[in-house]
Design a protein around this motif. Structure first.
Motif, PDB file in Angstrom:
ATOM      1  N   VAL A 255      70.670 -11.425  76.986  1.00 45.41           N
ATOM      2  CA  VAL A 255      70.588 -12.515  77.955  1.00 45.41           C
ATOM      3  C   VAL A 255      70.917 -13.800  77.210  1.00 45.41           C
ATOM      4  N   ASN A 256      72.202 -14.089  77.133  1.00 46.39           N
ATOM      5  CA  ASN A 256      72.728 -15.181  76.320  1.00 46.39           C
ATOM      6  C   ASN A 256      72.864 -16.431  77.181  1.00 46.39           C
ATOM      7  N   GLY A 257      71.709 -16.919  77.692  1.00 44.46           N
ATOM      8  CA  GLY A 257      71.719 -18.065  78.580  1.00 44.46           C
ATOM      9  C   GLY A 257      70.526 -18.002  79.506  1.00 44.46           C
ATOM     10  N   GLY A 258      70.588 -18.682  80.638  1.00 43.22           N
ATOM     11  CA  GLY A 258      69.476 -18.708  81.570  1.00 43.22           C
ATOM     12  C   GLY A 258      69.387 -17.437  82.398  1.00 43.22           C
ATOM     13  N   GLY A 259      68.247 -17.288  83.056  1.00 50.24           N
ATOM     14  CA  GLY A 259      68.079 -16.151  83.961  1.00 50.24           C
ATOM     15  C   GLY A 259      67.119 -15.092  83.484  1.00 50.24           C
ATOM     16  N   ILE A 260      66.394 -15.345  82.398  1.00 49.38           N
ATOM     17  CA  ILE A 260      65.509 -14.317  81.847  1.00 49.38           C
ATOM     18  C   ILE A 260      64.436 -13.908  82.849  1.00 49.38           C
ATOM     19  N   SER A 261      63.945 -14.833  83.674  1.00 55.69           N
ATOM     20  CA  SER A 261      62.901 -14.466  84.638  1.00 55.69           C
ATOM     21  C   SER A 261      63.434 -13.446  85.650  1.00 55.69           C
ATOM     22  N   GLY A 262      64.704 -13.578  86.032  1.00 53.13           N
ATOM     23  CA  GLY A 262      65.307 -12.602  86.934  1.00 53.13           C
ATOM     24  C   GLY A 262      65.489 -11.250  86.277  1.00 53.13           C
ATOM     25  N   VAL A 263      65.874 -11.255  85.013  1.00 54.05           N
ATOM     26  CA  VAL A 263      66.027 -10.003  84.265  1.00 54.05           C
ATOM     27  C   VAL A 263      64.684  -9.279  84.176  1.00 54.05           C
ATOM     28  N   LEU A 264      63.640 -10.022  83.852  1.00 51.83           N
ATOM     29  CA  LEU A 264      62.309  -9.417  83.725  1.00 51.83           C
ATOM     30  C   LEU A 264      61.805  -8.901  85.071  1.00 51.83           C
ATOM     31  N   ARG A 265      62.124  -9.613  86.126  1.00 54.16           N
ATOM     32  CA  ARG A 265      61.721  -9.145  87.463  1.00 54.16           C
ATOM     33  C   ARG A 265      62.329  -7.784  87.760  1.00 54.16           C
ATOM     34  N   ALA A 266      63.599  -7.609  87.435  1.00 57.70           N
ATOM     35  CA  ALA A 266      64.249  -6.316  87.649  1.00 57.70           C
ATOM     36  C   ALA A 266      63.650  -5.245  86.747  1.00 57.70           C
ATOM     37  N   MET A 267      63.339  -5.606  85.510  1.00 54.51           N
ATOM     38  CA  MET A 267      62.760  -4.640  84.573  1.00 54.51           C
ATOM     39  C   MET A 267      61.380  -4.176  85.025  1.00 54.51           C
ATOM     40  N   ARG A 268      60.604  -5.067  85.610  1.00 50.13           N
ATOM     41  CA  ARG A 268      59.238  -4.697  86.028  1.00 50.13           C
ATOM     42  C   ARG A 268      59.243  -3.731  87.203  1.00 50.13           C
ATOM     43  N   GLU A 269      60.368  -3.596  87.876  1.00 51.80           N
ATOM     44  CA  GLU A 269      60.469  -2.640  88.977  1.00 51.80           C
ATOM     45  C   GLU A 269      60.706  -1.217  88.479  1.00 51.80           C
ATOM     46  N   LEU A 270      60.945  -1.067  87.185  1.00 50.51           N
ATOM     47  CA  LEU A 270      61.201   0.243  86.604  1.00 50.51           C
ATOM     48  C   LEU A 270      59.917   0.914  86.155  1.00 50.51           C
ATOM     49  N   PRO A 271      59.890   2.233  86.109  1.00 47.69           N
ATOM     50  CA  PRO A 271      58.757   2.925  85.488  1.00 47.69           C
ATOM     51  C   PRO A 271      58.746   2.664  83.987  1.00 47.69           C
ATOM     52  N   ALA A 272      57.582   2.742  83.371  1.00 42.12           N
ATOM     53  CA  ALA A 272      57.442   2.413  81.952  1.00 42.12           C
ATOM     54  C   ALA A 272      58.375   3.239  81.071  1.00 42.12           C
ATOM     55  N   GLU A 273      58.597   4.494  81.426  1.00 40.40           N
ATOM     56  CA  GLU A 273      59.465   5.344  80.611  1.00 40.40           C
ATOM     57  C   GLU A 273      60.880   4.791  80.534  1.00 40.40           C
ATOM     58  N   ARG A 274      61.384   4.264  81.648  1.00 37.01           N
ATOM     59  CA  ARG A 274      62.735   3.693  81.658  1.00 37.01           C
ATOM     60  C   ARG A 274      62.742   2.328  80.966  1.00 37.01           C
ATOM     61  N   GLN A 275      61.692   1.545  81.179  1.00 36.64           N
ATOM     62  CA  GLN A 275      61.605   0.240  80.521  1.00 36.64           C
ATOM     63  C   GLN A 275      61.735   0.387  79.010  1.00 36.64           C
ATOM     64  N   ASN A 276      61.075   1.380  78.465  1.00 36.70           N
ATOM     65  CA  ASN A 276      61.026   1.556  77.010  1.00 36.70           C
ATOM     66  C   ASN A 276      62.371   1.935  76.407  1.00 36.70           C
ATOM     67  N   LYS A 277      63.330   2.295  77.230  1.00 32.11           N
ATOM     68  CA  LYS A 277      64.635   2.713  76.727  1.00 32.11           C
ATOM     69  C   LYS A 277      65.660   1.572  76.734  1.00 32.11           C
ATOM     70  N   ILE A 278      65.268   0.402  77.257  1.00 27.85           N
ATOM     71  CA  ILE A 278      66.202  -0.721  77.364  1.00 27.85           C
ATOM     72  C   ILE A 278      65.717  -1.857  76.465  1.00 27.85           C
ATOM     73  N   ARG A 279      66.575  -2.294  75.546  1.00 27.30           N
ATOM     74  CA  ARG A 279      66.239  -3.388  74.646  1.00 27.30           C
ATOM     75  C   ARG A 279      66.825  -4.694  75.202  1.00 27.30           C
ATOM     76  N   ILE A 280      65.980  -5.709  75.265  1.00 31.49           N
ATOM     77  CA  ILE A 280      66.404  -7.012  75.778  1.00 31.49           C
ATOM     78  C   ILE A 280      66.240  -8.063  74.692  1.00 31.49           C
ATOM     79  N   VAL A 281      67.304  -8.817  74.440  1.00 28.92           N
ATOM     80  CA  VAL A 281      67.257  -9.960  73.532  1.00 28.92           C
ATOM     81  C   VAL A 281      67.699 -11.178  74.337  1.00 28.92           C
ATOM     82  N   CYS A 282      66.936 -12.273  74.215  1.00 26.54           N
ATOM     83  CA  CYS A 282      67.252 -13.468  74.995  1.00 26.54           C
ATOM     84  C   CYS A 282      67.225 -14.712  74.108  1.00 26.54           C
ATOM     85  N   SER A 283      67.420 -15.878  74.716  1.00 24.40           N
ATOM     86  CA  SER A 283      67.491 -17.136  73.962  1.00 24.40           C
ATOM     87  C   SER A 283      66.518 -18.168  74.518  1.00 24.40           C
TER      88      SER A 283
END
Length: 346
Positions: A255-283
């Motif tokens: 996430v190379n810019g704004g919008g991290i709150s939207g990214v996290l909102r989408a991630m929180r809709e996932l089950p924990a098992e899927r969340q743990n497989k996606i790495r997020i780096v932001c600024s």
């Protein structure tokens, strides 16, 4: 024991009696280093008027009006930057700075350039966070002609008349983001870079270096085309939500810019098992990012330091006022902070 006199103070400080009188009575300017010598001498001999001298020192300081043109008043990150800039201005002891923080919610170059010209009418120096555009460069040229230096903050600009730049090393930031994703993912897969705008130099450079690192050191990862969020959380949410549904092999999001709150909102809709497989780096370094780090949803945030960068910016703006006649551009690169779930202070 006799009380120290003004003559004693002048002799101890190594200045003339008239210089001490000018400072005490505020009847003329006294050089800053001379004021410090007199204050040191007054403290040394226990001069009765030390409090008055300190007040005269404050009154003798130069007055500066600094304008800071930021973006998106609704984003907590920009509110944090506004607070940090105001605090840094108040901490200066070599000038009395009147900070004026302006938020521009309309990110169009027309709105930014018009705002630059308006605030430049009363400011001694201006700092701006904006996307690069010829209209912005034209406004900076105009302000340079009026003797008002403009400093690009966070993201550099191509305007030849800009007086300076204060930011981080975005080439290293992009490669560091790639290192985090490639080293912490549980295997190869697809990685998706997000930017707010193609006209933010800081994001464009970080995007290029992110890809450079992946090509050199993690060729098994598939890097998608860069996706555009326009700095809006809702756009980021829709993009990431679609990616999650359509790309089962997604391993990382930069996430190379704004919008991290939207990214996290989408991630929180996932089950924990899927969340743990996606790495997020932001600024980002705002409250939503800190929450995402504490939840373990964000692997790392490569953020602009809230303490160091404002202080460097104020320093550059003060220096540029004293050297308005130079055509050189002053550049200050500040190391970015690296925040992880284990290092974040909540």
């Amino acid at each position: 024991m006799n009380r120290p006199t003004i003559s004693d103070l002048a002799n101890t400080a190594g200045v003339s009696l008239s210089t001490v009188n000018r400072l005490l009575h505020g009847t003329g300017a006294v050089r800053a280093d001379t004021v410090d010598r007199i204050l040191d001498a007054a403290d040394k001999i226990g001069f009765y008027g030390l409090g008055a001298l300190r007040q005269r020192k404050h009154d003798n300081l130069p007055r500066r009006r600094f304008a800071f043109l930021l973006q998106q008043s609704h984003r907590p990150l920009y509110q944090l930057w506004a607070e940090a800039l105001t605090a840094a201005a108040c901490r200066r002891n070599d000038a009395v700075i009147e900070p004026n923080v302006i938020f521009e919610d309309d990110l169009s170059p027309e709105a930014v350039s018009a705002n630059l010209l308006r605030i430049g009418e009363t400011a001694d120096a201006v700092a701006v966070i904006t996307a690069d555009h010829p209209l912005v460069s034209q406004a900076i040229d105009d302000l340079r002609g009026r003797g008002v230096p403009v400093v690009a903050y966070v993201t550099d600009l191509s305007a030849a008349s800009r007086a300076g730049f204060v930011g981080t090393d975005n080439w290293k930031r992009g490669r560091t983001a790639a290192w985090f994703i490639s080293q912490t993912a549980d295997g190869a897969g697809k990685v998706f870079p997000l930017v707010g705008s193609n006209r933010y130099q800081c994001q464009d450079i970080a995007d290029a270096s992110f890809r450079s690192y992946m090509r050199e050191n993690a060729p098994s990862f598939q890097i998608s085309d860069t996706l555009l969020t326009h700095e809006e959380p809702e756009n980021a949410y829709e993009i990431v939500r679609s990616l999650i549904l359509q790309e089962p092999e997604i391993k990382g999001i930069f996430v190379n810019g704004g919008g991290i709150s939207g990214v996290l909102r989408a991630m929180r809709e996932l089950p924990a098992e899927r969340q743990n497989k996606i790495r997020i780096v932001c600024s980002d370094v705002g409250p939503e990012t800190r929450k995402g780090l504490s939840e373990g949803l964000i692997t790392a945030s490569l953020s602009h330091p809230l303490d160091k960068m404002p202080a460097e910016l104020i320093d550059v703006m003060l220096r540029l006022i004293d050297r308005r006649d130079t055509s050189s551009i002053e550049q200050r690169i500040v190391p970015f902070d690296i925040l992880t779930p284990e290092s974040i202070w909540t």
